[in-house]
Design a protein around this motif. Structure first.
Motif, PDB file in Angstrom:
ATOM      1  N   TYR A 264     -24.570  11.115  16.379  1.00  0.00           N
ATOM      2  CA  TYR A 264     -24.661  11.576  14.785  1.00  0.00           C
ATOM      3  C   TYR A 264     -24.181  10.277  14.075  1.00  0.00           C
ATOM      4  CZ  TYR A 264     -25.775  16.100  16.304  1.00  0.00           C
ATOM      5  OH  TYR A 264     -26.254  17.523  17.014  1.00  0.00           O
TER       6      TYR A 264
ATOM      7  N   TRP B 280     -26.897  13.800   8.259  1.00  0.00           N
ATOM      8  CA  TRP B 280     -26.256  13.011   9.359  1.00  0.00           C
ATOM      9  C   TRP B 280     -24.732  13.094   9.358  1.00  0.00           C
ATOM     10  CZ3 TRP B 280     -29.124  13.147  13.391  1.00  0.00           C
ATOM     11  CH2 TRP B 280     -30.268  12.627  13.362  1.00  0.00           C
TER      12      TRP B 280
ATOM     13  N   ASP C  95     -23.562  16.593   9.973  1.00  0.00           N
ATOM     14  CA  ASP C  95     -23.617  16.802  11.366  1.00  0.00           C
ATOM     15  C   ASP C  95     -22.324  16.149  12.380  1.00  0.00           C
ATOM     16  OD1 ASP C  95     -25.870  18.542  11.026  1.00  0.00           O
ATOM     17  OD2 ASP C  95     -27.296  16.984  11.699  1.00  0.00           O
TER      18      ASP C  95
END
Length: 105
Positions: free
Chosen positions: A16, A45, A48
């Motif tokens: 990630y 992103w 996450d």
């Protein structure tokens, strides 16, 4: 996977982080702006990555749910588009004939 101790994130946290760094790179910013006319959004992103790190530290169910939801949305986004080429069921009838490479046009 009902037990929180056995569940693992779909990707490693470093994946990630790598995706987030790639998304923010100058090369990707230029490519995305040239292709789509706008800068890419790298917020998902980053979220996450943060959720993955939170899961590793605290085993938070909110972080787990957020990661699962994000990955499902990513998969659905990939499946949304049809392939560019239509697949054949069988080869063309003249597949064994030589190509017309040497013939004048």
């Amino acid at each position: 996977m009902a037990d929180g101790a056995t569940w693992r994130p779909p990707r490693a946290c470093d994946d990630y982080r790598s995706e987030w760094k790639h998304c923010r790179s100058i090369r990707n910013l230029f490519h995305h702006y040239y292709t789509y006319g706008e800068a890419p959004s790298c917020a998902q992103w980053k979220r996450d990555y943060e959720n993955c790190r939170e899961w590793e530290k605290t085993k938070s169910s909110a972080a787990k749910d957020s990661l699962c939801k994000s990955e499902k949305e990513r998969i659905l986004e990939k499946r949304k588009y049809d392939p560019v080429w239509t697949l054949r069921k069988s080869p063309p009838p003249d597949w064994q004939l030589p190509l017309d490479e040497g013939k004048p046009k």
